[in-house]
Design a protein around this motif. Structure first.
Motif, PDB file in Angstrom:
ATOM      1  N   LEU A   6     -65.385  83.512 -26.262  1.00  0.00           N
ATOM      2  CA  LEU A   6     -63.965  83.648 -25.940  1.00  0.00           C
ATOM      3  C   LEU A   6     -63.507  85.104 -25.944  1.00  0.00           C
ATOM      4  N   LYS A  41     -62.890  84.631 -19.872  1.00  0.00           N
ATOM      5  CA  LYS A  41     -61.555  84.040 -19.784  1.00  0.00           C
ATOM      6  C   LYS A  41     -61.682  82.582 -19.325  1.00  0.00           C
ATOM      7  N   ASP A  94     -59.343  78.758 -18.632  1.00  0.00           N
ATOM      8  CA  ASP A  94     -58.019  78.200 -18.372  1.00  0.00           C
ATOM      9  C   ASP A  94     -57.635  77.145 -19.396  1.00  0.00           C
ATOM     10  N   LEU A  95     -58.635  76.558 -20.068  1.00  0.00           N
ATOM     11  CA  LEU A  95     -58.375  75.484 -21.029  1.00  0.00           C
ATOM     12  C   LEU A  95     -59.512  75.413 -22.041  1.00  0.00           C
ATOM     13  N   ASN A 151     -54.809  85.307 -27.990  1.00  0.00           N
ATOM     14  CA  ASN A 151     -55.250  84.444 -26.891  1.00  0.00           C
ATOM     15  C   ASN A 151     -54.392  83.173 -26.886  1.00  0.00           C
ATOM     16  N   THR A 179     -54.597  80.740 -24.460  1.00  0.00           N
ATOM     17  CA  THR A 179     -55.186  79.726 -23.584  1.00  0.00           C
ATOM     18  C   THR A 179     -54.852  78.320 -24.106  1.00  0.00           C
ATOM     19  N   ILE A 227     -51.666  75.880 -13.545  1.00  0.00           N
ATOM     20  CA  ILE A 227     -53.060  76.287 -13.364  1.00  0.00           C
ATOM     21  C   ILE A 227     -53.606  75.624 -12.112  1.00  0.00           C
TER      22      ILE A 227
END
Length: 218
Positions: free
Chosen positions: A40, A44, A46-47, A71, A73, A121
């Protein structure tokens, strides 16, 4: 949409990955909390889909570290821990949703779609590979100038994997592990056949063979 899955049950992890990839998501499966933390910091996503009871750094601790690092996310816990205090703890640490095991994949899919709507997203973006060459993962469509090529499922998996690791030398073993299920044993010649097909579509110079090491997507 790129998803990190932290789940140490190998069979369950494989099922989730297979199903989510069929929905068109890109999934990176990790089985260890510390390894997930390292990734991490490097990549990168998205979920995040996080189990709690995983080796070395549990899902709660991982999300706490992730949020402390700035972060944001979106994260969904998928866990058999179903006491009310566990759910409360997950949300306190910054989770966006909490899914109790066992669950149906359609429910997980619905929750992911909800996250996508909340955070706007996109599921799949068209990837520009070179000038005049692009790839649409949602349709497995490769465009080379004015020519359109529909890639097979495995060709698409190869191309997507190389694109995610562009500039890195990828070993044959890594390709075997990530592109085939654990109970299948493809031959080296099978792997070379897919490399050959991608070179046919993209040009011989697109993938370099690093002898004794692996392949490099240029």
């Amino acid at each position: 949409m790129k998803i990190l899955l932290l789940e140490d049950d190998l069979m369950l992890s494989e099922v989730i990955v297979e199903q989510l990839e069929e929905y068109g998501y890109r999934v990176k499966a990790i089985y260890d909390g510390l390894e997930a933390e390292e990734i991490l910091f490097e990549e990168k996503f998205d979920l995040l889909l996080l189990d709690v009871n995983v080796p070395n750094l549990n899902g709660f601790e991982l999300l706490k570290e992730v949020r402390n690092s700035g972060n944001v996310t979106p994260a969904i816990f998928i866990t058999s821990m179903n006491q009310s205090q566990d759910v409360v703890e997950g949300f306190k640490l910054g989770a966006n949703d909490y899914l109790k095991k066992p669950f149906e994949m359609v429910e997980l899919q619905a929750r992911i779609e909800n996250i996508k709507r909340q955070f706007k997203i996109d599921n799949m973006e068209i990837i520009e590979i070179y000038e005049g060459v692009s790839y649409d993962p949602s349709r497995s469509l490769l465009k080379v100038d004015s020519k359109e090529v529909i890639l097979s499922k495995k060709e698409g998996e190869f191309l997507s994997y190389f694109l995610h690791h562009r500039g890195e030398v990828v070993s044959s073993d890594e390709l075997f592990v990530n592109l085939w299920s654990y109970d299948t044993s493809p031959s080296a010649s099978t792997l070379r056949t897919y490399i050959k097909m991608l070179r046919k579509h993209l040009g011989e110079e697109s993938i370099s063979t690093i002898r004794g090491v692996g392949y490099l997507f240029n």
